[in-house]
Design a protein around this motif. Structure first.
Motif, PDB file in Angstrom:
ATOM      1  N   ARG A  96       0.834  -1.161  -0.041  1.00 48.58           N
ATOM      2  CA  ARG A  96      -0.138  -0.094   0.091  1.00 48.58           C
ATOM      3  C   ARG A  96       0.977   1.111   0.098  1.00 48.58           C
ATOM      4  N   ARG A  97       1.949   1.199   0.616  1.00 50.37           N
ATOM      5  CA  ARG A  97       2.940   2.135   0.763  1.00 50.37           C
ATOM      6  C   ARG A  97       3.461   2.761  -0.570  1.00 50.37           C
ATOM      7  N   GLN A  98       3.922   1.762  -1.278  1.00 49.56           N
ATOM      8  CA  GLN A  98       4.405   1.934  -2.665  1.00 49.56           C
ATOM      9  C   GLN A  98       3.328   2.396  -3.722  1.00 49.56           C
ATOM     10  N   ARG A  99       1.960   2.068  -3.580  1.00 51.94           N
ATOM     11  CA  ARG A  99       0.718   2.332  -4.263  1.00 51.94           C
ATOM     12  C   ARG A  99       0.771   3.958  -4.032  1.00 51.94           C
ATOM     13  N   LEU A 100       0.742   4.425  -2.561  1.00 55.95           N
ATOM     14  CA  LEU A 100       0.584   5.704  -2.307  1.00 55.95           C
ATOM     15  C   LEU A 100       1.847   6.684  -2.822  1.00 55.95           C
ATOM     16  N   GLU A 101       3.075   6.096  -2.772  1.00 53.30           N
ATOM     17  CA  GLU A 101       4.153   6.544  -3.465  1.00 53.30           C
ATOM     18  C   GLU A 101       4.210   6.981  -4.953  1.00 53.30           C
ATOM     19  N   ILE A 102       3.564   5.835  -5.622  1.00 55.49           N
ATOM     20  CA  ILE A 102       3.375   6.251  -7.086  1.00 55.49           C
ATOM     21  C   ILE A 102       2.221   7.278  -7.059  1.00 55.49           C
ATOM     22  N   VAL A 103       1.128   7.189  -6.473  1.00 59.67           N
ATOM     23  CA  VAL A 103       0.369   8.299  -6.692  1.00 59.67           C
ATOM     24  C   VAL A 103       0.873   9.804  -6.553  1.00 59.67           C
ATOM     25  N   GLY A 134       3.212  14.876  -8.432  1.00 59.63           N
ATOM     26  CA  GLY A 134       4.254  15.707  -8.467  1.00 59.63           C
ATOM     27  C   GLY A 134       4.840  16.123  -9.907  1.00 59.63           C
ATOM     28  N   GLY A 135       4.349  15.224 -10.813  1.00 58.57           N
ATOM     29  CA  GLY A 135       4.758  15.314 -12.296  1.00 58.57           C
ATOM     30  C   GLY A 135       5.505  14.236 -12.848  1.00 58.57           C
ATOM     31  N   ALA A 136       5.814  13.088 -12.171  1.00 55.49           N
ATOM     32  CA  ALA A 136       6.597  12.002 -12.805  1.00 55.49           C
ATOM     33  C   ALA A 136       5.729  11.197 -13.956  1.00 55.49           C
ATOM     34  N   LEU A 137       6.314  10.852 -14.864  1.00 56.04           N
ATOM     35  CA  LEU A 137       5.568  10.035 -15.897  1.00 56.04           C
ATOM     36  C   LEU A 137       5.527   8.824 -15.428  1.00 56.04           C
ATOM     37  N   GLN A 138       4.091   8.238 -15.823  1.00 56.65           N
ATOM     38  CA  GLN A 138       3.876   6.683 -15.722  1.00 56.65           C
ATOM     39  C   GLN A 138       4.873   5.853 -15.875  1.00 56.65           C
ATOM     40  N   ARG A 139       5.468   6.075 -17.212  1.00 54.64           N
ATOM     41  CA  ARG A 139       6.444   5.278 -17.718  1.00 54.64           C
ATOM     42  C   ARG A 139       7.784   5.122 -16.912  1.00 54.64           C
ATOM     43  N   GLU A 140       7.953   6.514 -16.275  1.00 56.69           N
ATOM     44  CA  GLU A 140       9.277   6.487 -15.289  1.00 56.69           C
ATOM     45  C   GLU A 140       9.113   5.589 -13.962  1.00 56.69           C
ATOM     46  N   LEU A 141       7.678   5.853 -13.579  1.00 59.59           N
ATOM     47  CA  LEU A 141       7.254   5.215 -12.244  1.00 59.59           C
ATOM     48  C   LEU A 141       7.415   3.466 -12.465  1.00 59.59           C
ATOM     49  N   ALA A 142       6.514   3.164 -13.734  1.00 60.33           N
ATOM     50  CA  ALA A 142       6.622   1.802 -13.894  1.00 60.33           C
ATOM     51  C   ALA A 142       8.056   1.066 -13.939  1.00 60.33           C
ATOM     52  N   GLU A 143       8.896   1.973 -14.408  1.00 63.70           N
ATOM     53  CA  GLU A 143      10.538   1.433 -14.399  1.00 63.70           C
ATOM     54  C   GLU A 143      11.037   1.328 -13.084  1.00 63.70           C
ATOM     55  N   ALA A 144      10.833   2.285 -12.533  1.00 58.34           N
ATOM     56  CA  ALA A 144      11.355   2.576 -10.890  1.00 58.34           C
ATOM     57  C   ALA A 144      10.807   1.635 -10.034  1.00 58.34           C
ATOM     58  N   TYR A 145       9.463   1.156 -10.184  1.00 58.39           N
ATOM     59  CA  TYR A 145       8.788   0.362  -9.215  1.00 58.39           C
ATOM     60  C   TYR A 145       9.022  -1.335  -9.867  1.00 58.39           C
ATOM     61  N   GLY A 146       9.410  -1.224 -11.165  1.00 53.16           N
ATOM     62  CA  GLY A 146       9.827  -2.652 -11.562  1.00 53.16           C
ATOM     63  C   GLY A 146       8.309  -3.321 -11.913  1.00 53.16           C
ATOM     64  N   VAL A 147       7.380  -2.607 -12.486  1.00 55.67           N
ATOM     65  CA  VAL A 147       5.853  -3.027 -12.899  1.00 55.67           C
ATOM     66  C   VAL A 147       5.719  -2.567 -14.331  1.00 55.67           C
ATOM     67  N   ILE A 199       3.430  -0.648 -17.170  1.00 56.40           N
ATOM     68  CA  ILE A 199       2.822   0.478 -17.237  1.00 56.40           C
ATOM     69  C   ILE A 199       1.284   0.649 -16.777  1.00 56.40           C
ATOM     70  N   THR A 200       0.816  -0.515 -17.391  1.00 55.22           N
ATOM     71  CA  THR A 200      -0.747  -0.573 -17.143  1.00 55.22           C
ATOM     72  C   THR A 200      -0.978  -0.700 -15.520  1.00 55.22           C
ATOM     73  N   THR A 201       0.163  -1.234 -14.852  1.00 53.21           N
ATOM     74  CA  THR A 201      -0.348  -1.622 -13.413  1.00 53.21           C
ATOM     75  C   THR A 201      -0.264  -0.390 -12.663  1.00 53.21           C
ATOM     76  N   VAL A 202       0.673   0.802 -13.289  1.00 60.04           N
ATOM     77  CA  VAL A 202       0.829   2.193 -12.731  1.00 60.04           C
ATOM     78  C   VAL A 202      -0.618   2.962 -13.103  1.00 60.04           C
ATOM     79  N   ARG A 203      -0.937   2.927 -14.292  1.00 65.69           N
ATOM     80  CA  ARG A 203      -2.441   3.121 -14.713  1.00 65.69           C
ATOM     81  C   ARG A 203      -3.498   2.849 -13.689  1.00 65.69           C
ATOM     82  N   ARG A 204      -3.474   1.571 -13.588  1.00 67.95           N
ATOM     83  CA  ARG A 204      -4.639   0.999 -12.621  1.00 67.95           C
ATOM     84  C   ARG A 204      -4.526   1.628 -11.154  1.00 67.95           C
ATOM     85  N   ILE A 205      -3.236   1.808 -10.730  1.00 68.31           N
ATOM     86  CA  ILE A 205      -3.121   2.203  -9.475  1.00 68.31           C
ATOM     87  C   ILE A 205      -3.725   3.716  -9.530  1.00 68.31           C
TER      88      ILE A 205
END
Length: 78
Positions: A3-10, A15-28, A30-36
């Motif tokens: 849950r903490r990681q999901r909140l960090e993604i949000v 804050g302006g981070a790109l979804q692609r960058e977040l997906a790479e940073a968390y090893g998931v 991009i659709t997982t980031v979009r779903r979150i």
């Protein structure tokens, strides 16, 4: 994913981070980031109060206004 990681993604996305960058940073994927992000938006929307009521109709004791903003005057042409 915790849950903490999901909140960090949000927060990072807000804050302006790109979804692609977040997906790479968390090893998931991009659709997982979009779903979150979609899930977090539905939680926020669900917790909000309903839409405000529409504005009241024009009161009879207030003069109407022309599109130009001038009040109606007796004897004026229309």
């Amino acid at each position: 994913m915790s849950r903490r990681q999901r909140l960090e993604i949000v927060k990072r996305c807000q804050g302006g981070a790109l979804q692609r960058e977040l997906a790479e940073a968390y090893g998931v994927h991009i659709t997982t980031v979009r779903r979150i992000l979609q899930q977090s938006a539905s939680i926020i929307v669900r917790g909000m109060s309903p839409a405000p009521p529409p504005p009241p109709a024009r009161r009879a004791d207030r003069p109407a206004r022309y599109p130009g903003g001038e009040p109606d005057r007796p004897g004026s042409r229309r």
